[in-house]
Design a protein around this motif. Sequence first.
Motif, mmCIF file in Angstrom:
data_model
loop_
_atom_site.group_PDB
_atom_site.id
_atom_site.type_symbol
_atom_site.label_atom_id
_atom_site.label_comp_id
_atom_site.label_asym_id
_atom_site.label_seq_id
_atom_site.Cartn_x
_atom_site.Cartn_y
_atom_site.Cartn_z
ATOM 1 N N ASP A 30 49.744 34.385 34.844
ATOM 2 C CA ASP A 30 50.359 35.070 35.978
ATOM 3 C C ASP A 30 49.355 35.059 37.138
ATOM 4 O OD1 ASP A 30 50.987 37.245 37.727
ATOM 5 O OD2 ASP A 30 52.424 37.915 36.232
ATOM 6 N N LYS A 31 49.687 34.302 38.211
ATOM 7 C CA LYS A 31 48.683 34.073 39.261
ATOM 8 C C LYS A 31 48.228 35.327 40.002
ATOM 9 C CE LYS A 31 49.131 29.219 39.967
ATOM 10 N NZ LYS A 31 49.933 28.192 40.586
ATOM 11 N N PRO A 32 49.118 36.284 40.345
ATOM 12 C CA PRO A 32 48.601 37.493 41.007
ATOM 13 C C PRO A 32 47.545 38.191 40.160
ATOM 14 C CG PRO A 32 50.985 37.457 41.107
ATOM 15 C CD PRO A 32 50.584 36.296 40.255
ATOM 16 N N LEU A 33 47.729 38.187 38.825
ATOM 17 C CA LEU A 33 46.752 38.859 37.966
ATOM 18 C C LEU A 33 45.417 38.113 37.982
ATOM 19 C CD1 LEU A 33 48.740 40.050 34.837
ATOM 20 C CD2 LEU A 33 48.104 41.318 36.863
ATOM 21 N N LEU A 34 45.475 36.780 38.002
ATOM 22 C CA LEU A 34 44.231 36.013 38.061
ATOM 23 C C LEU A 34 43.492 36.335 39.367
ATOM 24 C CD1 LEU A 34 42.305 33.845 37.014
ATOM 25 C CD2 LEU A 34 43.709 32.128 38.158
ATOM 26 N N ALA A 35 44.258 36.366 40.470
ATOM 27 C CA ALA A 35 43.637 36.658 41.772
ATOM 28 C C ALA A 35 43.003 38.054 41.744
ATOM 29 C CB ALA A 35 44.673 36.543 42.879
ATOM 30 N N LEU A 36 43.685 39.020 41.095
ATOM 31 C CA LEU A 36 43.121 40.371 41.036
ATOM 32 C C LEU A 36 41.890 40.416 40.128
ATOM 33 C CD1 LEU A 36 46.346 42.527 40.909
ATOM 34 C CD2 LEU A 36 44.812 42.175 42.821
ATOM 35 N N GLY A 37 41.895 39.598 39.075
ATOM 36 C CA GLY A 37 40.723 39.496 38.217
ATOM 37 C C GLY A 37 39.531 39.002 39.023
ATOM 38 N N ILE A 38 39.798 38.026 39.889
ATOM 39 C CA ILE A 38 38.715 37.494 40.736
ATOM 40 C C ILE A 38 38.238 38.577 41.713
ATOM 41 C CG2 ILE A 38 38.120 35.717 42.450
ATOM 42 C CD1 ILE A 38 40.069 33.854 40.953
ATOM 43 N N VAL A 39 39.187 39.382 42.224
ATOM 44 C CA VAL A 39 38.799 40.502 43.109
ATOM 45 C C VAL A 39 37.790 41.390 42.386
ATOM 46 C CG1 VAL A 39 39.617 42.635 44.220
ATOM 47 C CG2 VAL A 39 41.009 40.565 44.341
ATOM 48 N N GLY A 40 38.107 41.717 41.132
ATOM 49 C CA GLY A 40 37.230 42.595 40.345
ATOM 50 C C GLY A 40 35.860 41.976 40.153
ATOM 51 N N ILE A 41 35.850 40.682 39.811
ATOM 52 C CA ILE A 41 34.548 40.016 39.575
ATOM 53 C C ILE A 41 33.728 40.029 40.862
ATOM 54 C CG2 ILE A 41 33.446 37.783 39.097
ATOM 55 C CD1 ILE A 41 35.766 37.199 37.187
ATOM 56 N N LEU A 42 34.383 39.670 41.992
ATOM 57 C CA LEU A 42 33.657 39.601 43.269
ATOM 58 C C LEU A 42 33.111 40.968 43.671
ATOM 59 C CD1 LEU A 42 36.035 37.243 45.294
ATOM 60 C CD2 LEU A 42 33.740 36.709 44.503
ATOM 61 N N SER A 43 33.959 42.023 43.533
ATOM 62 C CA SER A 43 33.474 43.311 44.039
ATOM 63 C C SER A 43 32.433 43.924 43.107
ATOM 64 C CB SER A 43 34.619 44.280 44.334
ATOM 65 O OG SER A 43 35.433 44.388 43.233
ATOM 66 N N SER A 44 32.572 43.696 41.780
ATOM 67 C CA SER A 44 31.518 44.269 40.930
ATOM 68 C C SER A 44 30.206 43.501 41.112
ATOM 69 C CB SER A 44 31.933 44.339 39.459
ATOM 70 O OG SER A 44 32.679 43.242 39.085
ATOM 71 N N LEU A 45 30.327 42.197 41.319
ATOM 72 C CA LEU A 45 29.132 41.394 41.587
ATOM 73 C C LEU A 45 28.460 41.880 42.879
ATOM 74 C CD1 LEU A 45 28.197 38.942 39.923
ATOM 75 C CD2 LEU A 45 29.093 37.474 41.745
ATOM 76 N N ALA A 46 29.301 42.131 43.898
ATOM 77 C CA ALA A 46 28.772 42.606 45.181
ATOM 78 C C ALA A 46 28.045 43.930 44.999
ATOM 79 C CB ALA A 46 29.916 42.763 46.176
ATOM 80 N N GLY A 47 28.675 44.831 44.227
ATOM 81 C CA GLY A 47 28.073 46.148 43.980
ATOM 82 C C GLY A 47 26.707 46.000 43.317
#
Length: 383
Positions: free
Chosen positions: A35-52
């Motif tokens: 499910d592509k929206p879920l993949l995109a949201l997974g990437i959001v999580g990875i990017l923001s936790s990495l940023a943090g």
Amino acid sequence: MQSLLDIRATLLCTSGYSLMLTVIILLFWRKSRGDKPLLALGIVGILSSLAGMIYLLPTPLGFWHQLVLANLLFLAASLHMLIATEHFTRQPRSWWLYVLVLLVELLLLSQDYILLHTNLRISIIMAGYVLIWLWGSWRIRQVRHGSARDSYRPLLLLALLQVAIPLLRIPLIWPVPQAMTLTQASLQGLLSLSMFWTSYGYCLFIVYRRYAGAVDKLAEQAQRDSLTGLYNQRAFRRLAERSVHEAQTGQQPLAVLMLDLDHFKSINDQHGHLYGDEVLKAVADCLRQHVRPQDVVGRHGGEEFIILLRDTPADTARHIAERLRAAVEALMLHNEHVITVSIGLAMLATEATSLTQLIKQADDYLYQAKYQGRNRVVAMPAG
Ligand SMILES: Nc1nc2c(ncn2[C@@H]2O[C@H](COP(=O)(O)OP(=O)(O)OP(=O)(O)O)[C@@H](O)[C@H]2O)c(=O)[nH]1
């Protein structure tokens, strides 16, 4: 100072939660077969936790470069939220905005002059957020009548909040950091965290809508016959029980039709099982088209169908049954085969007082229709 330390601790916690949430979202994504929206949201999580993490933990990059990288990752996370939204609302993806925002921000933030002036740096980053979410709000507004219209209002509200919060931050950062009062610093920190919370709220809302959509789809599939798309026996019975109860309390007439294709075995034998399936689908479509939306059409099993006609007196039901019989006879699949159907018709109250009795009575009439030569309607004699 105290407030800033608290913010750092909160940021670390938020990054940890974000990472856990990401794992759950990505597990959902694997389960729901890409499910592509879920993949995109997974990437959001990875990017923001990495940023943090980059923002808080020591790296060999040096403080300023680390800060720029963290901010760019946060912006990329926001852009991915936009991409997730566009997947969700089935709109073309705005990759051009993605590239444009990141390039411009990278170009500006890498300037030494800007890097050294906190207020200028934060203003540029906030302007990036405002731009992303103004575009996001516009995209969401475009689907207010589309497939995601149920989600339109909450998504728009959350997107507008993501425009408003960075906008509010800009005037607050203009006093030089040293001259900032504790209240101003705390307010800054609070607004910064609010951006996190709104982002999480936004992502979770989309995850929820995907999950709710999948559950609705499964529930719908569970009550349909997979070949014809008509209600299966269990779903038909549930809907019919309710209709019988309503008819009895409202003293309304209600009819049940049992339909059985004639000599279906020989159709299968002559033309094969796949052709037989095609016939069943064509008959199901034909029945669906010839009843009213409030009537319930089900597949009773094999080559048997069942129809419940709500609020229908006996003479009208007989008329409808005859119309259905004629419609099936007129089908002529591949112009080579006449299909016929036998129909039994029973009325609630006059012939039966429960659904089971009603179905049994319609079945008896169907048997008589077969016995009398098929391709006919049999019901209780009028008068
Ligand atoms: N292609 C196909 N055939 C099915 C399906 N379900 C049941 N059948 C067939 O439907 C046929 C029903 O045959 P019978 O019960 O003997 O009835 P009939 O040949 O229609 O004869 P009458 O009902 O007496 O007119 C059987 O051959 C079943 O295999 C299905 O989903 N697809």
